[in-house]
Design a protein around this motif. Structure first.
Motif, PDB file in Angstrom:
ATOM      1  N   PRO A  15       0.816  -1.224   0.000  1.00 47.87           N
ATOM      2  CA  PRO A  15       0.000   0.000   0.000  1.00 47.87           C
ATOM      3  C   PRO A  15       0.849   1.273   0.000  1.00 47.87           C
ATOM      4  O   PRO A  15       1.895   1.321   0.653  1.00 47.87           O
ATOM      5  CB  PRO A  15      -0.777  -0.102   1.325  1.00 47.87           C
ATOM      6  CG  PRO A  15      -0.791  -1.545   1.667  1.00 47.87           C
ATOM      7  CD  PRO A  15       0.484  -2.110   1.132  1.00 47.87           C
TER       8      PRO A  15
ATOM      9  N   HIS B  87      10.207   7.901  -5.074  1.00 44.55           N
ATOM     10  CA  HIS B  87      10.758   8.874  -4.125  1.00 44.55           C
ATOM     11  C   HIS B  87      12.275   9.045  -4.277  1.00 44.55           C
ATOM     12  O   HIS B  87      12.954   9.341  -3.301  1.00 44.55           O
ATOM     13  CB  HIS B  87      10.440   8.493  -2.667  1.00 44.55           C
ATOM     14  CG  HIS B  87       8.983   8.495  -2.347  1.00 44.55           C
ATOM     15  ND1 HIS B  87       8.331   9.580  -1.830  1.00 44.55           N
ATOM     16  CD2 HIS B  87       8.032   7.530  -2.494  1.00 44.55           C
ATOM     17  CE1 HIS B  87       7.054   9.281  -1.649  1.00 44.55           C
ATOM     18  NE2 HIS B  87       6.846   8.047  -2.061  1.00 44.55           N
TER      19      HIS B  87
ATOM     20  N   PRO C 198      10.851  10.189  -9.727  1.00 37.95           N
ATOM     21  CA  PRO C 198      10.345  10.650 -11.032  1.00 37.95           C
ATOM     22  C   PRO C 198      11.189  10.159 -12.216  1.00 37.95           C
ATOM     23  O   PRO C 198      12.399  10.012 -12.079  1.00 37.95           O
ATOM     24  CB  PRO C 198      10.430  12.170 -10.929  1.00 37.95           C
ATOM     25  CG  PRO C 198      10.625  12.494  -9.490  1.00 37.95           C
ATOM     26  CD  PRO C 198      11.257  11.306  -8.863  1.00 37.95           C
TER      27      PRO C 198
HETATM   28  N1  LIG Z   1       7.979  13.107  -3.738  1.00 44.89           N
HETATM   29  C1  LIG Z   1       7.466  11.977  -4.240  1.00 44.89           C
HETATM   30  N2  LIG Z   1       6.252  11.559  -3.840  1.00 44.89           N
HETATM   31  C2  LIG Z   1       5.762  10.421  -4.363  1.00 44.89           C
HETATM   32  C3  LIG Z   1       6.499   9.670  -5.323  1.00 44.89           C
HETATM   33  N3  LIG Z   1       5.764   8.582  -5.631  1.00 44.89           N
HETATM   34  C4  LIG Z   1       4.627   8.656  -4.903  1.00 44.89           C
HETATM   35  N4  LIG Z   1       4.616   9.769  -4.126  1.00 44.89           N
HETATM   36  C5  LIG Z   1       3.560  10.154  -3.163  1.00 44.89           C
HETATM   37  O1  LIG Z   1       3.303   9.063  -2.306  1.00 44.89           O
HETATM   38  C6  LIG Z   1       1.918   8.969  -2.013  1.00 44.89           C
HETATM   39  C7  LIG Z   1       1.374   7.608  -2.403  1.00 44.89           C
HETATM   40  O2  LIG Z   1       1.457   7.460  -3.807  1.00 44.89           O
HETATM   41  P1  LIG Z   1       0.384   6.623  -4.647  1.00 44.89           P
HETATM   42  O3  LIG Z   1       0.822   6.693  -6.070  1.00 44.89           O
HETATM   43  O4  LIG Z   1      -1.004   7.024  -4.325  1.00 44.89           O
HETATM   44  O5  LIG Z   1       0.653   5.155  -4.046  1.00 44.89           O
HETATM   45  P2  LIG Z   1      -0.159   3.786  -4.290  1.00 44.89           P
HETATM   46  O6  LIG Z   1      -1.061   3.650  -3.127  1.00 44.89           O
HETATM   47  O7  LIG Z   1       0.888   2.728  -4.333  1.00 44.89           O
HETATM   48  O8  LIG Z   1      -0.896   3.932  -5.594  1.00 44.89           O
HETATM   49  C8  LIG Z   1       1.243  10.119  -2.758  1.00 44.89           C
HETATM   50  O9  LIG Z   1       1.103  11.185  -1.875  1.00 44.89           O
HETATM   51  C9  LIG Z   1       2.234  10.454  -3.853  1.00 44.89           C
HETATM   52  O10 LIG Z   1       2.147  11.792  -4.275  1.00 44.89           O
HETATM   53  C10 LIG Z   1       7.800  10.156  -5.730  1.00 44.89           C
HETATM   54  O11 LIG Z   1       8.508   9.568  -6.548  1.00 44.89           O
HETATM   55  N5  LIG Z   1       8.220  11.305  -5.157  1.00 44.89           N
END
Ligand SMILES: Nc1nc2c(ncn2[C@@H]2O[C@H](COP(=O)(O)OP(=O)(O)O)[C@@H](O)[C@H]2O)c(=O)[nH]1
Ligand SMILES: [Mg+2]
Length: 315
Positions: free
Chosen positions: A89, A197, A222
Motif C-alpha cells: 500500500p 521517491h 520521477p
Molecule cells: N515526492 C514523491 N512523492 C511520491 C512519489 N511517488 C509517490 N509519491 C507520493 O506518495 C503517495 C502515495 O502514492 P500513490 O501513487 O497514491 O501510491 P499507491 O497507493 O501505491 O498507488 C502520494 O502522496 C504520492 O504523491 C515520488 O517519486 N516522489
C-alpha cells in the motif's frame, strides 16, 4: 469550534483502519451525511470521500455479482503488452501509472485508495503498452484482503510485472514480500523494478535496490523523458522487440519510435508504418548500430538494430 479539515481527515482515516469495504462504506456515508457546509478544503475533502465511496460501491457490486463481464480485474489486452504494477500500500503505484500514461488517476496519501485496477496506455511514438495499476498487496499475506482472487487473476494475465518499491521505506522487506506472494500465486514472470521517491532519498537508494534486484532492470520515479524511452526499450526487450526510429526523408520531421520484432528488416518496418509504404519502399538510409556509417544506403532486406534511425525511400 468545528474540527479543522485536517483533523477531520485524520479522524476518518483512523476510523477506517481495519474496516471491511462494507463497513468503511457505511462509515464514509455517515460522515458525508453530516458534512459541514464550509467551502475550500472541506469541499476538496468531500470530493475525495465521494470518490472513495464510489469506489467502495463498485467493490460491493463486484463481490455481489461475480459475473465475468463486470469483473474489474479481467482486463482487455491492448497494445504490445500488458504490464501490471504491483506493490504494498501507498508505495507509489498510481504515481507510476500517472508518470507513464498521464492518466489522472487519484493519487492519495491514503493506503488502499485503489481497490479496483486503474488502466492507462503508455505511448511512445508509434508504440503503446497497457499499464494496469493494481490494488495493493497486503504486508501480511493475500488472505488479508477480499480482492485476492482479482489480484491473482490480473497478475497471471499480465504479460509481465513491475514491482513498485517505496525507497523511503525498507526496500528489501517490500521486495521479499512481493516476490513471496507472487511466487505463491504462481506469477513467476519477468519483472521490472521501479523505486519511487528518488527525489527524496537520492540515487544511492536506487543503487541499493539494484543490488537487491538480482539483475532485474531497475528504474526510478520521477522518470525523465530519456528514462521513459529506456523503460520502453526494456519492456520491448522482454517481449522480443527492439525500438527503431523512422524519419520521413522529405519533411525531416522528428523521428517516430516503432517497436519491431528482433531481426526485423527495413521492409518489415515499412509494413508496420503503413501497408502502402511497404509497397512503395525501394531502399532506405540508416543511422545507428546496424549501419557501417551514418546515413548508409541499404536495401529493403537490411536487418535493423535497436536504436537505429531509418529513412525509408520510395525512389
Ligand atoms: N515526492 C514523491 N512523492 C511520491 C512519489 N511517488 C509517490 N509519491 C507520493 O506518495 C503517495 C502515495 O502514492 P500513490 O501513487 O497514491 O501510491 P499507491 O497507493 O501505491 O498507488 C502520494 O502522496 C504520492 O504523491 C515520488 O517519486 N516522489
Ligand atoms: Mg494507488
Amino acid at each position: 469550534m468545528p474540527m479543522s479539515h485536517k483533523d477531520l481527515w485524520l479522524k476518518i482515516k483512523r476510523e477506517s483502519k481495519g474496516k471491511s469495504p462494507r463497513e468503511e462504506l457505511r462509515l464514509l456515508e455517515d460522515h458525508l451525511a453530516g458534512w459541514p457546509e464550509y467551502k475550500g478544503p472541506y469541499q476538496e475533502l468531500r470530493k475525495k470521500l465521494e470518490r472513495r465511496v464510489a469506489e467502495l460501491r463498485k467493490v460491493g457490486r463486484v463481490l455481489a455479482t461475480h459475473s465475468a463481464s463486470d469483473d474489474p480485474f479481467s482486463i482487455r489486452k491492448r497494445g504490445l503488452a500488458e504490464i501490471a504494477l504491483v506493490g504494498l500500500p501507498n508505495v507509489g503505484k498510481t504515481s507510476v501509472l500517472d508518470a507513464l500514461t498521464g492518466a489522472n488517476a487519484e493519487v492519495a496519501d491514503y493506503p488502499y485508495t485503489t481497490l479496483t485496477p486503474n488502466v492507462g496506455m503508455f505511448s511512445l511514438g508509434g508504440l503503446e503498452f497497457e499499464i494496469v495499476d493494481l490494488p495493493p498487496f497486503p504486508e501480511g499475506g493475500l488472505e488479508e484482503v477480499h480482492y485476492a482472487d482479482g489480484l491473482k487473476e490480473a497478475c497471471l494475465n499480465a504479460t509481465f510485472l513491475c514491482i513498485v518499491v517505496d525507497l523511503t521505506a525498507d526496500s528489501e522487506f517490500q521486495l521479499d514480500t512481493l516476490r513471496g506472494q507472487l511466487a505463491e500465486m504462481g506469477a513467476d514472470k519477468a519483472t521490472v523494478l521501479i523505486g519511487t521517491h528518488v527525489d527524496t532519498v537520492g540515487p544511492a537508494e536506487l543503487a541499493a535496490l539494484r543490488e537487491l534486484g538480482g539483475g532485474a532492470p531497475v528504474f526510478g520515479l520521477p522518470l525523465r523523458e530519456r528514462e521513459k524511452r529506456a523503460l520502453a526499450e526494456v519492456f520491448c526487450g522482454i517481449i522480443g522487440r527492439i525500438i527503431v526510429d523512422a524519419r520521413d526523408p522529405v519533411s525531416k520531421d522528428d523521428p517516430v519510435a516503432y517497436a519491431v520484432p528482433e531481426g526485423a528488416s527495413v521492409l518489415d518496418l515499412a509494413g508496420q508504418i503503413h501497408k502502402d509504404l511497404a509497397r512503395r519502399a525501394r531502399k532506405a538510409r540508416v543511422w545507428g548500430a546496424s549501419a557501417s556509417f551514418d546515413g548508409q544506403r541499404v536495401g529493403l532486406d537490411h536487418i535493423l538494430s535497436s536504436g537505429d534511425t531509418v529513412e525509408i525511400l520510395t525512389k
